[in-house]
Design a protein around this motif. Sequence first.
Motif: not given
Length: 127
Positions: A72-76, A80-95, A97-99
């Motif tokens: 979950r993006c703390r900014d927006c 989103f699904a993290v996928g494998a291998p994990p990709d923690l960039a926000c799919r919405c704003c590219g930030g 700052n996600v948890e």
Amino acid sequence: MHEMSVALALVDHVAEAARADGRERALAVHVQIGELAGVVADALDFAFELAREGTPLEGARLVVETVPARARCRDCAAEFAVGAPPDLACRCCGGTNVELSHGRELRITAVEWADGPAYAASADRKG
Ligand SMILES: [Zn+2]
């Protein structure tokens, strides 16, 4: 092997519940395992078969539910699904700052006993 310590902890926990509840035998143990928990389901199955010997879980099935990793993006606030291998960039704003909201689960959700209804291990739930 990480899975062996996980299996031993599972068996310990259920055997303890069996003692506390006066149960003699478990038929099945349901667990939730997050994609990112670092547990290989096949290896856990194998470890569980070894760990359950001589306990109230002898012969019990291990039912694994895999939980997909989500963040979950703390900014927006996008989820989103993290996928494998994990990709923690926000799919919405590219930030970044996600948890992680899901994916590290490692918990017993229910135990089926030979002599009674399913017992929901609600104390193990978190989040
Ligand atoms: Zn975002």
